[in-house]
Structures are given as C-alpha cells and as structure tokens.
Motif scaffolding. Structure first.
Motif, PDB file in Angstrom:
ATOM      1  N   THR A   4      -8.287   1.376   4.859  1.00 23.35           N
ATOM      2  CA  THR A   4      -9.321   1.172   3.854  1.00 23.35           C
ATOM      3  C   THR A   4      -9.791  -0.286   3.918  1.00 23.35           C
ATOM      4  O   THR A   4      -9.207  -1.120   4.628  1.00 23.35           O
ATOM      5  CB  THR A   4      -8.794   1.471   2.451  1.00 23.35           C
ATOM      6  N   GLY A   6      -9.392  -2.397   1.582  1.00 26.66           N
ATOM      7  CA  GLY A   6      -8.285  -3.187   1.054  1.00 26.66           C
ATOM      8  C   GLY A   6      -7.245  -3.495   2.108  1.00 26.66           C
ATOM      9  O   GLY A   6      -6.701  -4.610   2.174  1.00 26.66           O
ATOM     10  N   ARG A  65      -0.355  -1.310  -3.503  1.00 23.87           N
ATOM     11  CA  ARG A  65      -1.327  -1.253  -4.598  1.00 23.87           C
ATOM     12  C   ARG A  65      -0.566  -1.413  -5.910  1.00 23.87           C
ATOM     13  O   ARG A  65       0.164  -0.518  -6.325  1.00 23.87           O
ATOM     14  CB  ARG A  65      -2.082   0.071  -4.589  1.00 23.87           C
ATOM     15  N   GLU A  86      -7.579  -3.171  -4.133  1.00 22.98           N
ATOM     16  CA  GLU A  86      -7.278  -1.821  -4.625  1.00 22.98           C
ATOM     17  C   GLU A  86      -6.136  -1.792  -5.631  1.00 22.98           C
ATOM     18  O   GLU A  86      -5.350  -0.835  -5.669  1.00 22.98           O
ATOM     19  CB  GLU A  86      -7.004  -0.888  -3.438  1.00 22.98           C
ATOM     20  N   ARG A 102      -4.698   7.445 -10.612  1.00 24.97           N
ATOM     21  CA  ARG A 102      -5.036   6.615  -9.462  1.00 24.97           C
ATOM     22  C   ARG A 102      -3.802   6.300  -8.638  1.00 24.97           C
ATOM     23  O   ARG A 102      -3.846   6.283  -7.403  1.00 24.97           O
ATOM     24  CB  ARG A 102      -5.712   5.324  -9.920  1.00 24.97           C
ATOM     25  N   HIS A 106      -3.119   7.337  -4.683  1.00 25.41           N
ATOM     26  CA  HIS A 106      -2.712   6.413  -3.625  1.00 25.41           C
ATOM     27  C   HIS A 106      -1.472   6.929  -2.887  1.00 25.41           C
ATOM     28  O   HIS A 106      -1.394   6.847  -1.658  1.00 25.41           O
ATOM     29  CB  HIS A 106      -2.425   5.036  -4.214  1.00 25.41           C
TER      30      HIS A 106
END
Length: 386
Positions: A4, A6, A65, A86, A102, A106
């Motif tokens: 990603t 991030g 994250r 992120e 969220r 992840h």
C-alpha cells in the motif's frame, strides 16, 4: 499481499528514522521477535515515550498500523502523516466500533496492528491498569500477540518532565500469546495473563543495571505527578525547580538524581512507590472534603457531531460532586457522575465527554492543581459511585 502507499512510505522513512532514534535514545536491542514474522500479529506494550510506536516500527520488518487516540488528529500535519501511515483513529476510552472494524480489515489483509492496553502514556514508571477489553479484542482477532518493552524509556523522558535525559534504552520484543493459547483461553483468563506478561517496573530494572541518565532540571514539574507530601500529608503543596522539589507547607526538600531516583525522602525512593502510596490517600481526601480553585484555565469544547470547537478562559472549581466552569460571560455546573470517557492527553490536558460534547481542560503546572491529582480524584469518585 500487495504494498500500500503506507507500506511504501514506511520503507522509505525507516532507515533515516531508525538512525535518528538510535542516536537519540542510545537504543540497544536485547531481543527482537519481529524481524522475520510474516503473518499478521498484534503488538502490545507498556507506553512510556511519545516515540514508542515509531521505535517499534523502526525495528519491525513491516509497517504496524497503530491505534492512535483522537487527540493526535487535532493538528493537521500530524493527522495527515498518521493517515499516510494508515494509523487507526480511535476515540480514547470510548467504544469505537468503526476503529475495531478497521483493525479487523487490516488483519484480514495480512497487516500487523498495534495498541497500548494502558490506554495512554505511563506516568510513574510501572505498568498501569490495563483496559479489560484488550483481551476481548485478542479473542476477536485470533492472531499471535507480541509485546515490546522499552527498558530505560521512562527514565529517558518521564511523562511529567520538562526535558529529556540521555542514557540508554534497551528494547525487548517477545511473543506472549500464540493462536492456540488464544483459542483455549477465555477473555478473562487472557486478561489475567496480560496483566502478568506486561508487568514492568522501570526502577526494579534500574536498580539492577544502574544506568546514568544525564540531563538538566531533572525534577522540574514533578508536581504534575506527585501531589501529597509524605512528611506532612499536605495536598498540592509540592513545588519544583531544577533538580529539586520541596513542600511549600513543611519545607521538606527532595531531589531527583541522575539515576532517576528520589533523594531526601525516607519513605519513597522513586515515583512508582510514591505514586502508589498517594493513591491510597484519595479516599481520605474525599471523605474529608476538598475544593480546588484553578483560575485562568484554557477550556476547549468540541461537539463531535457538529464539528464546532469553542475556546475560552475559565475559572475551574473542583469539589466532591461537581465542576464549576466560570467564564466572563457564563457559568456551567457539571455533575461529576455525568462525566464519561475521562482521560489525560499529553502532559497537561484532561479530556472527558458530556454526551456528544468533548471537554478539554488545559492545566498549567505553575498555576493550577496537579493534573494527576485532578484526574485521580475524579476517577476515584466515579469508581466509588458507579
């Protein structure tokens, strides 16, 4: 698993950030179980410096994250950087189903995630009470759990202090739960194990290793944390300057040395033992009655639904059953039992909610009562009446 934005930013920033942290904290790695972990995992730890999540990421092999309290979203630059990396915004001490979803997403995408189960940065150097819902989250995620310990991190920059110290930070990262154990244990059993596994006292470690932490004004603003004098039991009478602090009532004098220990006090040689003792005195203070006056305090109120923020100077009066907020134009009385989601943010900010309105009180350690005394008394009163 594809990279990603991030991830790309993480791999670009990691080498210079790791070098800087190594220089700033004199980091030495005792053990690092994250160097080759390929599956998603949850990283926990005791939270002692502002840089804890950055240090963990610098020594991990992939971007973790992290859950980030909503106070970190208030500055546009920090909010933007956290979004790019992120991080997962979270309303501190409030049920936040969106943030949990969220985090689950992840994990399903194969990413490591992290949080601090104390709910905030540690104040005295020993692991504080863990949030019980952490164990329920572990059961939900069903991934291995690791823990990071920053030995010497607290003494490098105590939360109450004005300045950093230069000594040593010893990093230990180890596995605490595998998936099989998580499946077999109940949430209650996992919480009990977490309390055991994450228990850490900086001064027990320091008395064994005797690391010299060089800095200036080593006692400055220790009254943010310490609020009862053991010599005379005066409350909110401690004042600091340079490496020393004293009681303005009985004139007892104390000093913080280069090992982070307290000199001149026959009862307590460190902030952990002093803080544990003073918290046992709270029921007596509540029973005796109290009233603390705090003029010229900055108040911020934000309606989380409307996005509107108000700022003003107030005179705060704190007593056993209410807060009185007097401004030039208005007065508001807040019943203590109506307060929700109480927390301390950064060094001098106390936050709480009344419905959808978030109140933020900003203390000045030179003018106002101890921020920890305010928080501890309010938390104690609410626990007694809940």
């Amino acid at each position: 698993m594809s990279l990603t934005g991030g991830d790309v930013l993480y791999y670009l920033l990691k080498p210079p950030v790791k070098w800087f942290l190594q220089w700033k904290f004199n980091i030495q790695v005792e053990s690092n179980a994250l160097e080759s972990v390929k599956e998603p995992y949850l990283l926990l730890g005791h939270h002692v410096t502002n840089e804890d999540p950055i240090i963990s990421n610098a020594y991990a092999n992939r971007l973790i994250r992290y859950i980030a309290g909503d106070a970190n979203q208030d500055h546009w630059l920090k909010k933007h950087l956290l979004a790019m990396l992120e991080s997962i915004p979270f309303a501190k001490n409030r049920a936040d189903a969106k943030s949990i979803r969220r985090m689950v997403r992840h994990v399903r995408e194969g990413h490591p995630v992290g949080l601090y189960p104390e709910g905030g940065r540690n104040w005295d150097g020993a692991t504080d009470t863990l949030i019980p819902s952490t164990a329920k989250l572990i059961k939900l995620l069903k991934i291995p759990v690791y823990a990071a310990f920053f030995k010497g991190g607290y003494l490098s920059r105590p939360r109450w202090a004005s300045y950093s110290r230069r000594g040593k930070l010893v990093l230990e990262i180890k596995k605490v739960f595998d998936k099989d154990l998580i499946t077999r244990k109940t949430a209650g059993e996992l919480h009990a194990l977490l309390v055991e596994k994450l228990s850490y006292n900086e001064f027990v470690w320091q008395r064994k290793h005797r690391i010299f932490f060089k800095g200036k004004n080593l006692a400055e603003y220790i009254e943010r944390l310490l609020y009862i004098c053991p010599a005379c039991l005066s409350v909110n009478a401690l004042k600091s300057q340079g490496n020393k602090f004293h009681c303005s009532t009985c004139k007892a004098e104390y000093e913080v040395d280069y090992y982070g220990e307290i000199l001149g006090c026959p009862d307590f040689q460190d902030t952990v033992s002093w803080n544990r003792w003073q918290r046992t005195q709270l029921p007596r203070l509540i029973q005796q009655g109290f009233s603390f006056s705090n003029p010229g305090m900055l108040l911020e109120i934000k309606d989380v639904n409307k996005g509107r923020k108000e700022k003003e100077k107030i005179h705060l009066t704190f007593s056993q059953d209410k807060l009185v907020l007097n401004s030039d134009t208005d007065a508001e009385v807040i019943e203590l039992m109506n307060i929700g989601s109480l927390s301390i943010t950064f060094q001098d900010v106390v936050e709480f909610y009344l419905g959808t309105r978030k109140y933020r009180l900003i203390f000045d350690p030179q003018r106002h009562m101890s921020v920890k005394l305010f928080y501890d008394l309010l938390a104690e009163i609410k626990s007694i009446n809940d």
